[in-house]
Design an enzyme around this catalytic site. Structure first.
Site, PDB file in Angstrom:
ATOM      1  N   ASN A   1      -2.129   4.023   2.737  1.00 57.07           N
ATOM      2  CA  ASN A   1      -2.725   4.314   1.911  1.00 57.07           C
ATOM      3  C   ASN A   1      -3.790   4.133   1.552  1.00 57.07           C
ATOM      4  O   ASN A   1      -4.478   3.312   0.623  1.00 57.07           O
ATOM      5  CB  ASN A   1      -1.678   4.385   0.377  1.00 57.07           C
ATOM      6  CG  ASN A   1      -2.855   5.045  -0.340  1.00 57.07           C
ATOM      7  OD1 ASN A   1      -3.980   5.798  -0.253  1.00 57.07           O
ATOM      8  ND2 ASN A   1      -2.010   4.888  -2.000  1.00 57.07           N
ATOM      9  N   TRP A   2      -5.347   4.275   2.266  1.00 55.71           N
ATOM     10  CA  TRP A   2      -6.627   4.132   2.474  1.00 55.71           C
ATOM     11  C   TRP A   2      -6.976   4.527   1.019  1.00 55.71           C
ATOM     12  O   TRP A   2      -8.068   3.965   0.166  1.00 55.71           O
ATOM     13  CB  TRP A   2      -7.359   5.098   3.601  1.00 55.71           C
ATOM     14  CG  TRP A   2      -5.979   4.487   4.302  1.00 55.71           C
ATOM     15  CD1 TRP A   2      -5.775   2.518   5.325  1.00 55.71           C
ATOM     16  CD2 TRP A   2      -7.319   4.649   5.305  1.00 55.71           C
ATOM     17  NE1 TRP A   2      -5.849   2.659   5.983  1.00 55.71           N
ATOM     18  CE2 TRP A   2      -6.610   3.545   7.170  1.00 55.71           C
ATOM     19  CE3 TRP A   2      -8.088   5.627   6.138  1.00 55.71           C
ATOM     20  CZ2 TRP A   2      -6.690   3.634   8.181  1.00 55.71           C
ATOM     21  CZ3 TRP A   2      -8.242   5.618   7.878  1.00 55.71           C
ATOM     22  CH2 TRP A   2      -7.511   4.642   8.302  1.00 55.71           C
ATOM     23  N   LYS A   3      -7.133   4.816  -0.071  1.00 51.70           N
ATOM     24  CA  LYS A   3      -7.174   5.304  -1.489  1.00 51.70           C
ATOM     25  C   LYS A   3      -8.798   6.124  -1.182  1.00 51.70           C
ATOM     26  O   LYS A   3      -9.367   5.866  -0.402  1.00 51.70           O
ATOM     27  CB  LYS A   3      -6.568   4.498  -2.246  1.00 51.70           C
ATOM     28  CG  LYS A   3      -5.439   3.478  -2.549  1.00 51.70           C
ATOM     29  CD  LYS A   3      -4.904   2.377  -3.334  1.00 51.70           C
ATOM     30  CE  LYS A   3      -3.516   2.120  -3.245  1.00 51.70           C
ATOM     31  NZ  LYS A   3      -3.340   1.230  -4.161  1.00 51.70           N
TER      32      LYS A   3
ATOM     33  N   HIS B   1       1.276   9.252  -6.656  1.00 49.43           N
ATOM     34  CA  HIS B   1       1.389   8.026  -7.066  1.00 49.43           C
ATOM     35  C   HIS B   1       0.727   7.843  -8.292  1.00 49.43           C
ATOM     36  O   HIS B   1       0.468   8.468  -9.184  1.00 49.43           O
ATOM     37  CB  HIS B   1      -0.052   7.918  -5.956  1.00 49.43           C
ATOM     38  CG  HIS B   1      -0.140   6.349  -6.006  1.00 49.43           C
ATOM     39  ND1 HIS B   1      -0.976   5.532  -6.597  1.00 49.43           N
ATOM     40  CD2 HIS B   1       0.294   5.782  -4.996  1.00 49.43           C
ATOM     41  CE1 HIS B   1      -1.035   4.201  -6.243  1.00 49.43           C
ATOM     42  NE2 HIS B   1       0.353   3.969  -5.057  1.00 49.43           N
TER      43      HIS B   1
ATOM     44  N   GLU C   1      -1.314   6.049  -9.462  1.00 48.17           N
ATOM     45  CA  GLU C   1      -2.248   5.907  -9.948  1.00 48.17           C
ATOM     46  C   GLU C   1      -3.137   7.231 -10.525  1.00 48.17           C
ATOM     47  O   GLU C   1      -3.742   7.612 -11.475  1.00 48.17           O
ATOM     48  CB  GLU C   1      -3.679   5.691  -9.095  1.00 48.17           C
ATOM     49  CG  GLU C   1      -3.664   3.931  -8.750  1.00 48.17           C
ATOM     50  CD  GLU C   1      -3.586   3.497  -7.492  1.00 48.17           C
ATOM     51  OE1 GLU C   1      -4.076   3.780  -6.897  1.00 48.17           O
ATOM     52  OE2 GLU C   1      -3.831   1.857  -7.247  1.00 48.17           O
TER      53      GLU C   1
ATOM     54  N   GLU D   1       7.603   1.935  -5.109  1.00 46.25           N
ATOM     55  CA  GLU D   1       6.041   1.434  -5.602  1.00 46.25           C
ATOM     56  C   GLU D   1       5.985   1.021  -7.413  1.00 46.25           C
ATOM     57  O   GLU D   1       5.693   0.964  -7.981  1.00 46.25           O
ATOM     58  CB  GLU D   1       4.704   2.124  -5.501  1.00 46.25           C
ATOM     59  CG  GLU D   1       4.577   2.895  -4.366  1.00 46.25           C
ATOM     60  CD  GLU D   1       3.062   2.219  -3.631  1.00 46.25           C
ATOM     61  OE1 GLU D   1       2.797   2.254  -2.431  1.00 46.25           O
ATOM     62  OE2 GLU D   1       2.621   3.240  -4.571  1.00 46.25           O
TER      63      GLU D   1
ATOM     64  N   GLY E   1      -1.670  -3.905  -5.911  1.00 38.09           N
ATOM     65  CA  GLY E   1      -3.258  -4.417  -6.023  1.00 38.09           C
ATOM     66  C   GLY E   1      -3.480  -5.600  -6.992  1.00 38.09           C
ATOM     67  O   GLY E   1      -4.292  -5.722  -6.674  1.00 38.09           O
TER      68      GLY E   1
ATOM     69  N   SER F   1       1.785  -4.391  -2.611  1.00 39.83           N
ATOM     70  CA  SER F   1       1.158  -5.950  -2.372  1.00 39.83           C
ATOM     71  C   SER F   1       1.841  -6.186  -0.663  1.00 39.83           C
ATOM     72  O   SER F   1       2.486  -7.892  -0.469  1.00 39.83           O
ATOM     73  CB  SER F   1       1.275  -7.122  -3.009  1.00 39.83           C
ATOM     74  OG  SER F   1       0.435  -6.610  -4.275  1.00 39.83           O
TER      75      SER F   1
ATOM     76  N   GLY G   1      -1.158  -0.467   0.496  1.00 46.99           N
ATOM     77  CA  GLY G   1      -2.832  -0.069   0.541  1.00 46.99           C
ATOM     78  C   GLY G   1      -3.476  -1.670   0.579  1.00 46.99           C
ATOM     79  O   GLY G   1      -4.472  -1.081   1.561  1.00 46.99           O
ATOM     80  N   GLY G   2      -3.979  -2.761   0.314  1.00 46.46           N
ATOM     81  CA  GLY G   2      -4.874  -3.080   0.698  1.00 46.46           C
ATOM     82  C   GLY G   2      -4.407  -3.381   1.805  1.00 46.46           C
ATOM     83  O   GLY G   2      -5.495  -3.578   2.663  1.00 46.46           O
TER      84      GLY G   2
HETATM   85  P1  13P Z   1      -1.380  -2.816  -2.630  1.00 49.64           P
HETATM   86  O1  13P Z   1      -0.875  -3.031  -1.217  1.00 49.64           O
HETATM   87  O2  13P Z   1      -2.376  -2.889  -2.471  1.00 49.64           O
HETATM   88  O3  13P Z   1      -0.895  -3.372  -3.876  1.00 49.64           O
HETATM   89  O4  13P Z   1      -1.353  -0.756  -2.773  1.00 49.64           O
HETATM   90  C1  13P Z   1       0.077  -0.380  -2.647  1.00 49.64           C
HETATM   91  C2  13P Z   1       0.179   1.254  -2.975  1.00 49.64           C
HETATM   92  O5  13P Z   1      -0.513   1.439  -4.191  1.00 49.64           O
HETATM   93  C3  13P Z   1       0.057   2.064  -2.014  1.00 49.64           C
HETATM   94  O6  13P Z   1       0.112   3.509  -2.032  1.00 49.64           O
END
Ligand code: 13P
Length: 256
Positions: free
Chosen positions: A9-11, A95, A97, A167, A173, A212, A233-234
């Site tokens: 997920n490159w956000k 998600h 967010e 999640e 994050g 994470s 994510g990251g």
């Molecule tokens: P991180 O891997 O940066 O914690 O993010 C997880 C995420 O929100 C994937 O959708």
């Protein structure tokens, strides 16, 4: 046996040139991955680039959001048909967010899952508790209600076309990962809840972990019996880190 899925997920990250570089690096490294399905979800403006570069590879393209409506006067929205036209096979729905910053409710999220599946794409349905909910021992009730609301609105059969991502919001994050045991407990709980409605779907459905996940902890997390992949994510923004997680998926799949 459930094939592991590792999805990036490159956000809201990247530029045209950095996304191109990342895609090319992931494509080149992915040729060494044989047992794990890989997907990447760039921002909307990069879907065309993703489609162009990923065609002919085994890597799937996904989107991070979708409009509940099919077409029309919905300024700023992107429809399921548009995503399908750019060869998206996955859409991340619900998600945390989007729940937190954009007010997406379980009802809206179920509508997103519905339109995504109707147009032939697979939804990655995200569920998870906040830190305060965990501290108040509400993890299971929060997740149960997130799942049951979708089931009530769409029926259990829709889960034939869904991957679930657990999640924990406190792990996203933050660098703070759920321990393999904490994650497994919730994943097992989710599978049990699905099984109450349909045991075949419960056995088949993939439940990804997100929060994470990185090269150092991926193997331990993915080794858990109810963890079938990761939503990253990251670590998915760095090709080598993402590919290391894909290799962990392959290593675990080889042991099973
Ligand atoms: P991180 O891997 O940066 O914690 O993010 C997880 C995420 O929100 C994937 O959708």
């Amino acid at each position: 046996m459930r094939q592991p899925l590792i999805a990036g997920n490159w956000k809201m990250n990247g530029t045209r040139s950095s996304v191109e570089t990342l895609l090319l690096s992931v494509i080149s490294g992915a040729s060494a991955i044989s047992k794990t399905e890989i997907a990447v979800c760039p921002s909307f403006p990069f879907l065309e680039l993703g489609e162009r570069l990923l065609t002919g590879t085994t890597i799937k393209l996904g989107a991070q959001n979708i409009c509940t409506k099919e077409v029309g006067a919905y300024t700023g929205e992107v429809s399921a048909n548009m995503l399908a036209e750019f060869s998206c096979q996955y859409v991340i729905c619900g998600h945390s967010e989007r729940r937190e910053y954009y007010g997406e409710t379980d009802t809206i999220i179920a509508e997103k899952v519905s339109i995504c599946v109707k147009k032939g794409m697979k939804a990655i349905l995200c569920v998870g508790e906040t830190l305060s909910q965990r501290e108040q021992e509400q993890t299971e009730s929060v997740i149960e209600s997130q799942l049951e609301n979708v089931i009530k609105q769409l029926g259990i059969d829709i889960f034939n076309h869904i991957d679930i991502a657990y999640e924990p919001v406190w792990a996203i994050g933050t660098g703070k990962t759920a321990t393999p045991e904490q994650a497994q407990n919730v994943h097992g709980f989710i599978r049990q809840k699905i099984a109450i409605h349909n045991t075949v779907i419960a056995e088949k459905i993939r439940i990804l972990y997100g929060g994470s996940m990185k090269a150092e902890n991926a193997h331990d997390l993915l080794s858990q019996s109810d963890i079938d992949g990761g939503l990253i994510g990251g670590a998915s923004l760095i090709a080598n880190d993402f590919l290391a997680i894909c290799h962990a998926g392959d290593a675990v799949a080889s042991q099973n």
